[in-house]
Design a protein around this motif. Structure first.
Motif, PDB file in Angstrom:
ATOM      1  N   VAL A  67     -88.355  13.938  46.529  1.00  0.00           N
ATOM      2  CA  VAL A  67     -89.702  14.103  45.989  1.00  0.00           C
ATOM      3  C   VAL A  67     -90.136  15.559  46.133  1.00  0.00           C
ATOM      4  O   VAL A  67     -90.742  16.132  45.226  1.00  0.00           O
ATOM      5  CB  VAL A  67     -90.702  13.144  46.672  1.00  0.00           C
ATOM      6  CG1 VAL A  67     -92.125  13.461  46.258  1.00  0.00           C
ATOM      7  CG2 VAL A  67     -90.356  11.693  46.346  1.00  0.00           C
ATOM      8  N   GLN A  68     -89.821  16.185  47.258  1.00  0.00           N
ATOM      9  CA  GLN A  68     -90.210  17.573  47.474  1.00  0.00           C
ATOM     10  C   GLN A  68     -89.612  18.495  46.407  1.00  0.00           C
ATOM     11  O   GLN A  68     -90.253  19.452  45.983  1.00  0.00           O
ATOM     12  CB  GLN A  68     -89.800  18.046  48.875  1.00  0.00           C
ATOM     13  CG  GLN A  68     -90.365  19.398  49.233  1.00  0.00           C
ATOM     14  CD  GLN A  68     -91.890  19.461  49.153  1.00  0.00           C
ATOM     15  OE1 GLN A  68     -92.586  18.543  49.576  1.00  0.00           O
ATOM     16  NE2 GLN A  68     -92.415  20.535  48.606  1.00  0.00           N
ATOM     17  N   THR A  69     -88.423  18.187  45.935  1.00  0.00           N
ATOM     18  CA  THR A  69     -87.793  18.978  44.877  1.00  0.00           C
ATOM     19  C   THR A  69     -88.552  18.808  43.566  1.00  0.00           C
ATOM     20  O   THR A  69     -88.713  19.772  42.805  1.00  0.00           O
ATOM     21  CB  THR A  69     -86.318  18.564  44.705  1.00  0.00           C
ATOM     22  OG1 THR A  69     -85.653  18.704  45.969  1.00  0.00           O
ATOM     23  CG2 THR A  69     -85.613  19.422  43.668  1.00  0.00           C
ATOM     24  N   LEU A  70     -89.039  17.617  43.300  1.00  0.00           N
ATOM     25  CA  LEU A  70     -89.829  17.368  42.093  1.00  0.00           C
ATOM     26  C   LEU A  70     -91.145  18.139  42.151  1.00  0.00           C
ATOM     27  O   LEU A  70     -91.556  18.765  41.165  1.00  0.00           O
ATOM     28  CB  LEU A  70     -90.098  15.867  41.937  1.00  0.00           C
ATOM     29  CG  LEU A  70     -88.876  14.965  41.867  1.00  0.00           C
ATOM     30  CD1 LEU A  70     -89.293  13.500  41.855  1.00  0.00           C
ATOM     31  CD2 LEU A  70     -88.021  15.300  40.666  1.00  0.00           C
ATOM     32  N   ILE A  71     -91.779  18.119  43.309  1.00  0.00           N
ATOM     33  CA  ILE A  71     -93.023  18.855  43.490  1.00  0.00           C
ATOM     34  C   ILE A  71     -92.777  20.352  43.300  1.00  0.00           C
ATOM     35  O   ILE A  71     -93.564  21.048  42.661  1.00  0.00           O
ATOM     36  CB  ILE A  71     -93.640  18.544  44.870  1.00  0.00           C
ATOM     37  CG1 ILE A  71     -94.138  17.095  44.901  1.00  0.00           C
ATOM     38  CG2 ILE A  71     -94.750  19.530  45.228  1.00  0.00           C
ATOM     39  CD1 ILE A  71     -94.552  16.602  46.269  1.00  0.00           C
ATOM     40  N   GLN A  72     -91.666  20.840  43.838  1.00  0.00           N
ATOM     41  CA  GLN A  72     -91.336  22.257  43.699  1.00  0.00           C
ATOM     42  C   GLN A  72     -91.092  22.625  42.239  1.00  0.00           C
ATOM     43  O   GLN A  72     -91.476  23.706  41.787  1.00  0.00           O
ATOM     44  CB  GLN A  72     -90.109  22.611  44.548  1.00  0.00           C
ATOM     45  CG  GLN A  72     -89.862  24.104  44.642  1.00  0.00           C
ATOM     46  CD  GLN A  72     -91.003  24.836  45.329  1.00  0.00           C
ATOM     47  OE1 GLN A  72     -91.423  24.449  46.417  1.00  0.00           O
ATOM     48  NE2 GLN A  72     -91.506  25.885  44.702  1.00  0.00           N
ATOM     49  N   ALA A  73     -90.485  21.724  41.477  1.00  0.00           N
ATOM     50  CA  ALA A  73     -90.218  21.984  40.052  1.00  0.00           C
ATOM     51  C   ALA A  73     -91.516  22.149  39.269  1.00  0.00           C
ATOM     52  O   ALA A  73     -91.632  23.073  38.447  1.00  0.00           O
ATOM     53  CB  ALA A  73     -89.377  20.855  39.454  1.00  0.00           C
ATOM     54  N   THR A  74     -92.497  21.295  39.515  1.00  0.00           N
ATOM     55  CA  THR A  74     -93.774  21.440  38.797  1.00  0.00           C
ATOM     56  C   THR A  74     -94.512  22.689  39.259  1.00  0.00           C
ATOM     57  O   THR A  74     -95.108  23.395  38.450  1.00  0.00           O
ATOM     58  CB  THR A  74     -94.682  20.201  38.955  1.00  0.00           C
ATOM     59  OG1 THR A  74     -95.082  20.058  40.309  1.00  0.00           O
ATOM     60  CG2 THR A  74     -94.007  18.948  38.440  1.00  0.00           C
ATOM     61  N   THR A  75     -94.456  22.968  40.542  1.00  0.00           N
ATOM     62  CA  THR A  75     -95.115  24.153  41.090  1.00  0.00           C
ATOM     63  C   THR A  75     -94.505  25.420  40.507  1.00  0.00           C
ATOM     64  O   THR A  75     -95.228  26.340  40.102  1.00  0.00           O
ATOM     65  CB  THR A  75     -95.025  24.160  42.630  1.00  0.00           C
ATOM     66  OG1 THR A  75     -95.663  22.976  43.125  1.00  0.00           O
ATOM     67  CG2 THR A  75     -95.702  25.382  43.225  1.00  0.00           C
ATOM     68  N   ASP A  76     -93.176  25.471  40.435  1.00  0.00           N
ATOM     69  CA  ASP A  76     -92.491  26.630  39.867  1.00  0.00           C
ATOM     70  C   ASP A  76     -92.839  26.823  38.391  1.00  0.00           C
ATOM     71  O   ASP A  76     -92.803  27.943  37.882  1.00  0.00           O
ATOM     72  CB  ASP A  76     -90.975  26.505  40.025  1.00  0.00           C
ATOM     73  CG  ASP A  76     -90.522  26.654  41.475  1.00  0.00           C
ATOM     74  OD1 ASP A  76     -91.338  27.081  42.334  1.00  0.00           O
ATOM     75  OD2 ASP A  76     -89.350  26.336  41.756  1.00  0.00           O
ATOM     76  N   ALA A  77     -93.175  25.736  37.709  1.00  0.00           N
ATOM     77  CA  ALA A  77     -93.562  25.811  36.297  1.00  0.00           C
ATOM     78  C   ALA A  77     -95.038  26.169  36.130  1.00  0.00           C
ATOM     79  O   ALA A  77     -95.528  26.291  35.012  1.00  0.00           O
ATOM     80  CB  ALA A  77     -93.264  24.483  35.605  1.00  0.00           C
ATOM     81  N   GLY A  78     -95.753  26.339  37.257  1.00  0.00           N
ATOM     82  CA  GLY A  78     -97.160  26.720  37.195  1.00  0.00           C
ATOM     83  C   GLY A  78     -98.139  25.574  37.349  1.00  0.00           C
ATOM     84  O   GLY A  78     -99.340  25.750  37.155  1.00  0.00           O
TER      85      GLY A  78
END
Length: 85
Positions: A67-78
């Protein structure tokens, strides 16, 4: 001479679904960016993004991602996100 055998315990992957709150989506194009970011994560099977609800429902293989990787993916996309309770 003793021969040692390594016994590997199989790791069973489970398909999990998480709902992420993505409050920063402010226009109709935002969900497209969020969906693209999440679908690029290895192990993600499906992504449904709702602009109206400001959320993303993600189904993924928990042996390949977290889940943390998914959160990081959206965060990295802004678009910072968090697990919706």
């Amino acid at each position: 001479m003793l021969a040692l055998a390594t016994v590997a315990t199989p790791v069973w992957a489970a398909t999990k679904t998480v709902t992420l709150s993505v409050p920063g989506m402010t226009c109709a194009v935002c969900p497209i960016t969020v969906k693209k970011a999440l679908t690029k994560v290895d192990g993600v099977r499906t992504v449904e993004v709702s602009f109206e609800k400001r959320q993303a429902i993600v189904t993924f293989d928990d042996a390949k991602t977290r889940v943390q990787t998914l959160i990081q993916a959206t965060t990295d996309a802004g678009y910072p996100s968090s697990v919706k309770p």
